[in-house]
Scaffold this motif. Structure first.
Motif, PDB file in Angstrom:
ATOM      1  N   GLU A  12       4.410  85.245   6.124  1.00 29.16           N
ATOM      2  CA  GLU A  12       5.475  84.343   5.519  1.00 29.16           C
ATOM      3  C   GLU A  12       4.802  84.068   4.159  1.00 29.16           C
ATOM      4  O   GLU A  12       4.335  83.403   3.569  1.00 29.16           O
ATOM      5  N   ARG A  13       5.511  84.887   2.920  1.00 27.71           N
ATOM      6  CA  ARG A  13       4.943  84.652   1.290  1.00 27.71           C
ATOM      7  C   ARG A  13       2.878  84.096   1.480  1.00 27.71           C
ATOM      8  O   ARG A  13       2.432  83.522   0.798  1.00 27.71           O
ATOM      9  N   GLY A  14       2.883  85.788   2.014  1.00 25.59           N
ATOM     10  CA  GLY A  14       1.299  86.020   1.503  1.00 25.59           C
ATOM     11  C   GLY A  14       0.709  84.894   2.813  1.00 25.59           C
ATOM     12  O   GLY A  14      -0.620  85.159   2.662  1.00 25.59           O
ATOM     13  N   ARG A  15       1.199  84.221   3.793  1.00 25.25           N
ATOM     14  CA  ARG A  15       0.271  83.698   5.380  1.00 25.25           C
ATOM     15  C   ARG A  15       0.483  84.100   6.320  1.00 25.25           C
ATOM     16  O   ARG A  15       2.267  84.891   6.237  1.00 25.25           O
ATOM     17  N   PHE A  16       0.327  83.937   6.877  1.00 22.06           N
ATOM     18  CA  PHE A  16       0.366  83.945   7.872  1.00 22.06           C
ATOM     19  C   PHE A  16       0.155  83.113   9.121  1.00 22.06           C
ATOM     20  O   PHE A  16      -0.694  82.152   9.442  1.00 22.06           O
ATOM     21  N   LEU A  17       0.862  83.407  10.197  1.00 20.52           N
ATOM     22  CA  LEU A  17       0.783  82.288  11.441  1.00 20.52           C
ATOM     23  C   LEU A  17       0.538  82.437  12.471  1.00 20.52           C
ATOM     24  O   LEU A  17       1.288  83.413  12.997  1.00 20.52           O
ATOM     25  N   ILE A  18      -0.435  82.808  13.018  1.00 17.45           N
ATOM     26  CA  ILE A  18      -1.014  83.387  14.373  1.00 17.45           C
ATOM     27  C   ILE A  18      -0.367  82.849  15.846  1.00 17.45           C
ATOM     28  O   ILE A  18      -0.287  81.691  16.384  1.00 17.45           O
ATOM     29  N   LEU A  19       0.040  83.954  16.328  1.00 14.82           N
ATOM     30  CA  LEU A  19       0.693  84.017  17.405  1.00 14.82           C
ATOM     31  C   LEU A  19       0.333  84.107  18.233  1.00 14.82           C
ATOM     32  O   LEU A  19       0.361  83.983  19.961  1.00 14.82           O
ATOM     33  N   GLY A  20      -0.801  84.955  18.513  1.00 17.06           N
ATOM     34  CA  GLY A  20      -1.385  84.657  19.702  1.00 17.06           C
ATOM     35  C   GLY A  20      -2.378  85.811  19.429  1.00 17.06           C
ATOM     36  O   GLY A  20      -2.671  87.059  18.633  1.00 17.06           O
ATOM     37  N   ALA A  21      -3.827  86.411  20.107  1.00 11.11           N
ATOM     38  CA  ALA A  21      -4.706  87.247  19.781  1.00 11.11           C
ATOM     39  C   ALA A  21      -5.243  87.795  21.259  1.00 11.11           C
ATOM     40  O   ALA A  21      -5.668  86.843  21.835  1.00 11.11           O
ATOM     41  N   GLU A  22      -5.752  88.709  21.231  1.00  8.36           N
ATOM     42  CA  GLU A  22      -6.449  89.332  22.031  1.00  8.36           C
ATOM     43  C   GLU A  22      -8.024  89.865  21.130  1.00  8.36           C
ATOM     44  O   GLU A  22      -7.837  90.890  21.231  1.00  8.36           O
ATOM     45  N   GLN A  23      -9.151  89.678  22.349  1.00  9.31           N
ATOM     46  CA  GLN A  23     -10.715  90.818  23.011  1.00  9.31           C
ATOM     47  C   GLN A  23     -10.289  92.249  22.733  1.00  9.31           C
ATOM     48  O   GLN A  23      -9.765  92.800  23.969  1.00  9.31           O
ATOM     49  N   GLN A  24     -10.812  92.698  22.223  1.00  8.62           N
ATOM     50  CA  GLN A  24     -10.462  94.384  22.068  1.00  8.62           C
ATOM     51  C   GLN A  24     -11.555  94.887  23.240  1.00  8.62           C
ATOM     52  O   GLN A  24     -12.520  94.289  23.012  1.00  8.62           O
ATOM     53  N   MET A  79      12.363  85.683   4.498  1.00  9.23           N
ATOM     54  CA  MET A  79      11.852  85.701   6.131  1.00  9.23           C
ATOM     55  C   MET A  79      10.957  86.043   6.191  1.00  9.23           C
ATOM     56  O   MET A  79      10.223  86.784   5.715  1.00  9.23           O
ATOM     57  N   PRO A  80      10.420  86.129   7.229  1.00 13.32           N
ATOM     58  CA  PRO A  80       9.132  86.196   7.413  1.00 13.32           C
ATOM     59  C   PRO A  80       9.102  86.523   8.339  1.00 13.32           C
ATOM     60  O   PRO A  80      10.389  87.737   9.189  1.00 13.32           O
ATOM     61  N   ASP A  81       7.718  87.643   8.391  1.00 16.97           N
ATOM     62  CA  ASP A  81       7.666  89.027   9.179  1.00 16.97           C
ATOM     63  C   ASP A  81       6.879  89.028   9.569  1.00 16.97           C
ATOM     64  O   ASP A  81       5.683  88.289   9.973  1.00 16.97           O
ATOM     65  N   LEU A  82       7.077  90.121  11.465  1.00 21.86           N
ATOM     66  CA  LEU A  82       6.045  89.771  12.468  1.00 21.86           C
ATOM     67  C   LEU A  82       5.093  90.983  12.054  1.00 21.86           C
ATOM     68  O   LEU A  82       5.796  92.506  11.502  1.00 21.86           O
ATOM     69  N   VAL A  83       3.929  90.760  12.437  1.00 18.25           N
ATOM     70  CA  VAL A  83       3.033  92.006  11.793  1.00 18.25           C
ATOM     71  C   VAL A  83       1.737  91.625  12.851  1.00 18.25           C
ATOM     72  O   VAL A  83       1.742  90.934  13.698  1.00 18.25           O
ATOM     73  N   VAL A  84       1.376  93.141  13.216  1.00 20.75           N
ATOM     74  CA  VAL A  84      -0.176  92.941  14.231  1.00 20.75           C
ATOM     75  C   VAL A  84      -1.168  93.789  13.290  1.00 20.75           C
ATOM     76  O   VAL A  84      -1.202  94.019  12.470  1.00 20.75           O
ATOM     77  N   LEU A  85      -2.068  92.709  13.696  1.00 23.62           N
ATOM     78  CA  LEU A  85      -3.642  92.248  12.842  1.00 23.62           C
ATOM     79  C   LEU A  85      -5.092  93.039  13.836  1.00 23.62           C
ATOM     80  O   LEU A  85      -4.888  92.322  14.676  1.00 23.62           O
ATOM     81  N   LEU A  86      -5.229  94.301  13.128  1.00 21.79           N
ATOM     82  CA  LEU A  86      -7.006  94.774  14.082  1.00 21.79           C
ATOM     83  C   LEU A  86      -7.862  94.329  13.092  1.00 21.79           C
ATOM     84  O   LEU A  86      -7.635  95.107  12.156  1.00 21.79           O
ATOM     85  N   THR A  87      -8.504  93.910  13.579  1.00 21.54           N
ATOM     86  CA  THR A  87     -10.040  93.188  13.391  1.00 21.54           C
ATOM     87  C   THR A  87     -11.317  94.182  13.328  1.00 21.54           C
ATOM     88  O   THR A  87     -10.943  94.590  14.719  1.00 21.54           O
ATOM     89  N   PHE A  88     -12.227  94.156  13.136  1.00 21.83           N
ATOM     90  CA  PHE A  88     -13.163  95.418  13.282  1.00 21.83           C
ATOM     91  C   PHE A  88     -14.332  94.473  12.802  1.00 21.83           C
ATOM     92  O   PHE A  88     -14.774  93.639  11.819  1.00 21.83           O
ATOM     93  N   PRO A  89     -15.479  95.150  13.300  1.00 26.49           N
ATOM     94  CA  PRO A  89     -16.731  94.025  13.253  1.00 26.49           C
ATOM     95  C   PRO A  89     -17.311  94.351  11.969  1.00 26.49           C
ATOM     96  O   PRO A  89     -18.719  94.299  11.570  1.00 26.49           O
ATOM     97  N   SER A  90     -17.201  95.666  11.484  1.00 20.88           N
ATOM     98  CA  SER A  90     -17.525  96.273  10.327  1.00 20.88           C
ATOM     99  C   SER A  90     -16.592  96.455   9.240  1.00 20.88           C
ATOM    100  O   SER A  90     -16.070  97.524   9.686  1.00 20.88           O
ATOM    101  N   PRO A  91     -16.825  96.720   7.677  1.00 21.37           N
ATOM    102  CA  PRO A  91     -16.441  97.344   7.154  1.00 21.37           C
ATOM    103  C   PRO A  91     -15.602  99.354   7.260  1.00 21.37           C
ATOM    104  O   PRO A  91     -14.931  99.705   7.077  1.00 21.37           O
ATOM    105  N   ARG A 135      -7.392  84.083   5.444  1.00 22.98           N
ATOM    106  CA  ARG A 135      -8.666  82.955   6.123  1.00 22.98           C
ATOM    107  C   ARG A 135      -8.186  82.024   7.645  1.00 22.98           C
ATOM    108  O   ARG A 135      -8.849  81.587   8.755  1.00 22.98           O
ATOM    109  N   GLU A 136      -7.118  82.275   8.069  1.00 25.74           N
ATOM    110  CA  GLU A 136      -5.994  81.575   9.143  1.00 25.74           C
ATOM    111  C   GLU A 136      -7.083  82.156  10.899  1.00 25.74           C
ATOM    112  O   GLU A 136      -6.976  82.400  11.562  1.00 25.74           O
ATOM    113  N   LEU A 137      -7.439  83.315  10.491  1.00 27.16           N
ATOM    114  CA  LEU A 137      -7.872  84.493  11.379  1.00 27.16           C
ATOM    115  C   LEU A 137      -9.624  83.901  10.867  1.00 27.16           C
ATOM    116  O   LEU A 137     -10.111  84.101  11.995  1.00 27.16           O
ATOM    117  N   SER A 138     -10.020  84.456  10.261  1.00 21.24           N
ATOM    118  CA  SER A 138     -11.949  84.143  10.161  1.00 21.24           C
ATOM    119  C   SER A 138     -12.054  84.277   8.551  1.00 21.24           C
ATOM    120  O   SER A 138     -11.720  83.542   7.553  1.00 21.24           O
TER     121      SER A 138
END
Length: 89
Positions: free
Chosen positions: A77-89, A1-13, A37-40
């Motif tokens: 789902e199964r270690g892969r991401f389906l991007i549903l939406g993104a917002e610049q911060q 079953m797929p899980d909904l998650v939120v991912l935050l990305t950053f300009p540096s580690p 990879r689906e994100l960047s």
């Protein structure tokens, strides 16, 4: 079953590591993952959060001066991401 998650990305580690420390220090569940990879195609880190705590975590990070790139809603789902939406911060 797929899980909904939120991912935050950053300009540096640096900011990714700082964000994980702040979120976990506040008792919230969040973990760093390799940038999907689906994100960047660039090498990097993203902070994976449950949708229910993402707004609280985002407020904490912004108050602490953590620089963010994007807030991404995704289905995992199964270690892969389906991007549903993104917002610049």
């Amino acid at each position: 079953m797929p899980d909904l998650v939120v991912l935050l990305t950053f300009p540096s580690p640096y900011y990714a590591l700082k964000a994980e420390k702040i979120v976990q220090g506040a008792g919230l569940q969040g973990r760093l993952i390799p940038m999907p990879r689906e994100l960047s195609s660039l090498c990097g880190l993203a902070l994976e959060l449950e949708p229910g705590i993402s707004d609280c975590a985002l407020d904490l990070l912004l108050a602490a001066g953590v620089k963010l790139e994007k807030k991404v809603k995704a289905q995992k789902e199964r270690g892969r991401f389906l991007i549903l939406g993104a917002e610049q911060q």
